[in-house]
Design a protein around this motif. Sequence first.
Motif, PDB file in Angstrom:
ATOM      1  N   HIS A  30       0.836  -1.205   0.000  1.00  0.00           N
ATOM      2  CA  HIS A  30       0.000   0.000   0.000  1.00  0.00           C
ATOM      3  C   HIS A  30       0.872   1.258   0.000  1.00  0.00           C
ATOM      4  CE1 HIS A  30      -3.284   2.735   0.889  1.00  0.00           C
ATOM      5  NE2 HIS A  30      -2.627   3.167   1.972  1.00  0.00           N
ATOM      6  N   MET A  31       1.882   1.273   0.854  1.00  0.00           N
ATOM      7  CA  MET A  31       2.771   2.431   0.937  1.00  0.00           C
ATOM      8  C   MET A  31       3.594   2.567  -0.346  1.00  0.00           C
ATOM      9  SD  MET A  31       3.796   4.993   2.684  1.00  0.00           S
ATOM     10  CE  MET A  31       3.110   4.603   4.312  1.00  0.00           C
ATOM     11  N   ALA A  32       3.984   1.438  -0.940  1.00  0.00           N
ATOM     12  CA  ALA A  32       4.778   1.478  -2.166  1.00  0.00           C
ATOM     13  C   ALA A  32       3.997   2.108  -3.302  1.00  0.00           C
ATOM     14  CB  ALA A  32       5.218   0.064  -2.543  1.00  0.00           C
ATOM     15  N   ARG A  33       2.708   1.769  -3.446  1.00  0.00           N
ATOM     16  CA  ARG A  33       1.888   2.346  -4.520  1.00  0.00           C
ATOM     17  C   ARG A  33       1.761   3.861  -4.347  1.00  0.00           C
ATOM     18  NH1 ARG A  33      -1.111  -2.550  -3.958  1.00  0.00           N
ATOM     19  NH2 ARG A  33      -2.423  -1.587  -2.363  1.00  0.00           N
ATOM     20  N   ILE A  34       1.586   4.309  -3.115  1.00  0.00           N
ATOM     21  CA  ILE A  34       1.461   5.748  -2.854  1.00  0.00           C
ATOM     22  C   ILE A  34       2.747   6.476  -3.231  1.00  0.00           C
ATOM     23  CG2 ILE A  34       1.188   7.481  -1.040  1.00  0.00           C
ATOM     24  CD1 ILE A  34      -0.637   5.536   0.418  1.00  0.00           C
ATOM     25  N   LEU A  35       3.893   5.946  -2.832  1.00  0.00           N
ATOM     26  CA  LEU A  35       5.168   6.611  -3.099  1.00  0.00           C
ATOM     27  C   LEU A  35       5.480   6.636  -4.593  1.00  0.00           C
ATOM     28  CD1 LEU A  35       7.341   5.177  -0.160  1.00  0.00           C
ATOM     29  CD2 LEU A  35       6.383   7.475  -0.371  1.00  0.00           C
ATOM     30  N   ILE A  36       5.119   5.567  -5.297  1.00  0.00           N
ATOM     31  CA  ILE A  36       5.357   5.543  -6.746  1.00  0.00           C
ATOM     32  C   ILE A  36       4.485   6.585  -7.437  1.00  0.00           C
ATOM     33  CG2 ILE A  36       4.847   4.181  -8.817  1.00  0.00           C
ATOM     34  CD1 ILE A  36       7.532   3.553  -7.761  1.00  0.00           C
ATOM     35  N   GLN A  37       3.214   6.665  -7.033  1.00  0.00           N
ATOM     36  CA  GLN A  37       2.316   7.666  -7.629  1.00  0.00           C
ATOM     37  C   GLN A  37       2.816   9.077  -7.374  1.00  0.00           C
ATOM     38  OE1 GLN A  37      -1.507   6.758  -5.952  1.00  0.00           O
ATOM     39  NE2 GLN A  37      -1.764   4.846  -7.141  1.00  0.00           N
ATOM     40  N   LEU A  38       3.370   9.321  -6.196  1.00  0.00           N
ATOM     41  CA  LEU A  38       3.883  10.650  -5.870  1.00  0.00           C
ATOM     42  C   LEU A  38       5.299  10.873  -6.407  1.00  0.00           C
ATOM     43  CD1 LEU A  38       2.678  10.903  -2.147  1.00  0.00           C
ATOM     44  CD2 LEU A  38       1.623  11.943  -4.169  1.00  0.00           C
ATOM     45  N   GLU A  39       5.870   9.836  -7.056  1.00  0.00           N
ATOM     46  CA  GLU A  39       7.218   9.895  -7.618  1.00  0.00           C
ATOM     47  C   GLU A  39       8.272  10.241  -6.561  1.00  0.00           C
ATOM     48  OE1 GLU A  39       7.319  12.406 -11.014  1.00  0.00           O
ATOM     49  OE2 GLU A  39       6.001  11.117 -12.215  1.00  0.00           O
ATOM     50  N   LYS A  40       8.040   9.775  -5.343  1.00  0.00           N
ATOM     51  CA  LYS A  40       9.023   9.945  -4.273  1.00  0.00           C
ATOM     52  C   LYS A  40       9.953   8.717  -4.290  1.00  0.00           C
ATOM     53  CE  LYS A  40       6.234  12.836  -1.220  1.00  0.00           C
ATOM     54  NZ  LYS A  40       5.677  13.003   0.158  1.00  0.00           N
ATOM     55  N   TYR A  41      10.860   8.723  -5.267  1.00  0.00           N
ATOM     56  CA  TYR A  41      11.657   7.533  -5.517  1.00  0.00           C
ATOM     57  C   TYR A  41      12.652   7.243  -4.388  1.00  0.00           C
ATOM     58  CZ  TYR A  41       9.714   7.865 -10.215  1.00  0.00           C
ATOM     59  OH  TYR A  41       8.852   7.931 -11.282  1.00  0.00           O
ATOM     60  N   ASP A  42      13.196   8.280  -3.782  1.00  0.00           N
ATOM     61  CA  ASP A  42      14.153   8.046  -2.694  1.00  0.00           C
ATOM     62  C   ASP A  42      13.479   7.355  -1.511  1.00  0.00           C
ATOM     63  OD1 ASP A  42      16.170   9.180  -4.151  1.00  0.00           O
ATOM     64  OD2 ASP A  42      15.991  11.167  -3.232  1.00  0.00           O
ATOM     65  N   ASP A  43      12.280   7.826  -1.163  1.00  0.00           N
ATOM     66  CA  ASP A  43      11.552   7.184  -0.071  1.00  0.00           C
ATOM     67  C   ASP A  43      11.147   5.766  -0.450  1.00  0.00           C
ATOM     68  OD1 ASP A  43      11.778   9.491   1.396  1.00  0.00           O
ATOM     69  OD2 ASP A  43       9.809  10.270   0.816  1.00  0.00           O
ATOM     70  N   PHE A  44      10.776   5.589  -1.728  1.00  0.00           N
ATOM     71  CA  PHE A  44      10.382   4.263  -2.216  1.00  0.00           C
ATOM     72  C   PHE A  44      11.569   3.294  -2.125  1.00  0.00           C
ATOM     73  CE2 PHE A  44       9.990   1.164  -5.681  1.00  0.00           C
ATOM     74  CZ  PHE A  44       8.756   0.613  -5.396  1.00  0.00           C
ATOM     75  N   ILE A  45      12.748   3.757  -2.531  1.00  0.00           N
ATOM     76  CA  ILE A  45      13.940   2.915  -2.472  1.00  0.00           C
ATOM     77  C   ILE A  45      14.270   2.542  -1.030  1.00  0.00           C
ATOM     78  CG2 ILE A  45      16.443   2.934  -2.828  1.00  0.00           C
ATOM     79  CD1 ILE A  45      15.918   4.559  -5.403  1.00  0.00           C
TER      80      ILE A  45
END
Length: 937
Positions: free
Chosen positions: A410-425
Amino acid sequence: MKMITFLLVGLIVHVIFFVSIFDIYFTSPLVHGMTPQTTPLAPPASRLVLVVADGLRADSLFTPLPDGSSRAPYLRNVMEERGTWGVSHTRVPTESRPGHVALIAGFYEDVSAVAKGWKENPVEFDSVFNESRHTWCWGSPDILPMFAKGASGDHVYTHTYPAAEEDFASTDASRLDSWVFTQVKSFFQSAKSNSSLRASLLEDQNILFLHLLGIDTNGHAHRPIVEVREMEYLDNIGLVDTGVADLVSMVEDFFDHDGRTAYVFTSDHGMTNWGSHGAGHPSETLTPLVAWGAGVTNAQKVTATQPYNDGFLQDWKLEHLQRVDVNQADIAPLMASLVGVPFPVNSVGVLPLLYLNNSDQFKAESIYTNAIQVLEQYKMKMAQKKETTLSFLFTPYQLLTESKQAEFFHMARILIQLEKYDDFISLCHSLISNALEGLVYYHTYDRFFLGCSVVLGFVGWTSYVVLVILKTHASLDRHPSLLNQNHSHTLARLCICVTVVITVFLLIQRSPVTYYIYCLLPVPVWYSVLKEYRTLTDLVRSAPSLPLWKCLGYLVLVAFGIELLVVSFFHRAMLTVGLAVLSLWPFLSGLFGKAKFRSVSWCLGCLCLAAFPLMPVVGREPNIHLVTCAGVLSLFTSACYLWSALQKAPLHLTDRQQFITQMLHVAVCAYVPSLTHSSLQQKQGLPLLNQIISWTTLASSMLVPLLSSTRIFHRLLSIFLSLTATYLLLSTGSEALFPPVLSWLMFVWINIEQEAMLAQGVSGRQELSTIDFSANIDIAKIRQLKLDDIRRSYFFVFFIITAFFGTGNIASINSFDPASVYCFLTVFNPFIMGGLMMWKVIIPFIIVMCTFETIQVATQLSSRSLFLIVLVISDLMALHFFFLVQDYGSWLDIGTSISHYVIVMSMTIFLMLLSVVTHILTSQRLILWRKRKTHFP
């Protein structure tokens, strides 16, 4: 229970204890059935070239020459201009097979895989080669077939040179690398005229693998240290650098400089200064990694201090370039990401993003693929464990439950949509870390349960042996049994009920067959213990008549002695302390006043032997002159030994001829190593005559003593000469002095035990010169055990450990100097070489064993009596190591304790086998003797 039955049962029990450590700690971590995971975005490279310089140390490549230049100018230029570099950290064992598996498959094999062969796969595993479209390999026949066999389909093509080319005595092992580069050049030339091969090469997801063994072979033969006489290792690095430069030029020309080729240069393991590998020294675990080409980050200049405190950046003059260290298994996902193949499904590597020169989105998708691939392994491992565990007993890994996994997605989908790649990584790294910890959690899920079962059986068996000793070999006040038949039947019924309950429990959980063995073994063992409770009652009732303070003193000393032996496995210097203490025994026991010469000889022998544990076990410079000196010392010792024997009993002509022949043979074997090493230094190869002498000596080492007289001193001298000849051929330095010094001390021990018997007032003492190993045993003269026999048994165990570790330890076995076997062979063969080194370790072991057998005969004690005490001491040591395995958290410490446990159990099993054989031979000899007596009254 008859003694032969007891020994056979004990042998089976100890084999189970021995196997249990591997079943508990060295089971394969791999799971199967996962779906391969691929990054959905287009990869930056169409093909990848992997070059592995076998045995190359990081410092040997990165350290500049005194004039500031580099011995590998091309790779240095890549690091400074167009690539990324770092140190790849390997794991123990630092051997070729596990190193290549970590590089190409992304996981670390268990330690036992080293002994399962280089050409076969002990377990099926996925690899980058398997996931590629095509893989072409050139190099060693010991490495390449391993990955070709494990690949699905026939898309992995191997080209190897004959195994006989891997010769440590060759004039220049760098020709192995020249052969690889020449074959690759011919391959590309043929591809220009071969349309089908060219078409295959132009496809994407291809890998070219070059395995370069020359550096490793030269390191073994000539050592990597910088000396004028041993520059082959360093010169080979320059040859490899030139070959890589030519290779890159050739590949780029073939593909018209399309910029779609990625390159990875690394090593499987390093090498010590003394030319070995296998252990955990930094020179063995630190290997170079250089990557460049399509999709790889260009050299990054830095001015800030980098997060490395090892001082290497300054030594290598690379502090101005960004250094990116990785674990060896991380290279597999790096290669998969660059070339766009699925990540190996068994990989535990973490993609090193700093090596990737691509968009943030590509990096995010790649690390997400990596995380899902590791998570799939975790889920499969959890499912397997859940299926074999009762639901109310199953405890899931709390940091990665199903709800936690759902929260991650769930958190991964949100971060990808917001293009917050550093947080996603960062989130993906957290998932990978938790999944890897979860894999370890489920892999070791049953470890505590199985460990408790083994300990319960171990304690029960040791208790039973103690009761047998008290019952059959101790003078206790016997009393009528108070246990009636009903109580005996009740105990049997209780054990049957426990067995049924355990069996049903394991059946419900669908446990493996070995679980039944480990869990059910304690039941009959403790049944036997409880049946012998009358012996304990007799001991309690006999206590008032026993010298309690003396008994307590012996127990305290034995406990202290066992602890000293356990510590000596970790710190060999403790053997020196122990020998120094043992040297005082004649003075403390009062024997000095009755046997001054023998007491002084004992003291000097112990002190001389005490010097060996202080010597380095690895890294010794070869000194063949010491081998020659050891041969002279052995001849001198033998002459004194023979002269002493002649003073008491004459020699038959045949015995005299055999001893003279054996002594001449020792003289020849003392000269052969010098001749062999001189020939190898002159690069003339291994002389055939030397090789014939060496193998003939080895083959006859256990047969020649059987031709000698069975009189004690005659047989012992023949054994010493035969084993010493082989030991000299396997020696390269000061360790060659160990057998003659040990044999001298053992000879003194035999004689001084006679004086100890006389001091105890044992009647009917027989002169040593008149004792014959083959003589009929007079049952009437066999005596009961005394407290002093505990001391004799402890001395035996102490000398066994000293013999085993006097000139080495685990590191010396795992990381031995191949020069030790050059008299026998120089062509690489890990199993024959390892077998020869193990025989070298066992030779002092046999000398002590023969001495102990002599002492048992000379002290008029049943060999089975002393053996039972030895069994208790060795079992207590093994149990101590088993507890240490449970306590340690570090895998390196666990591995060390497991190695020590295996050694103690191996020695115990060896002792039991020898006892079984001795018991059978003794019985057969008695029968034959009686038959002869009836025919010749």
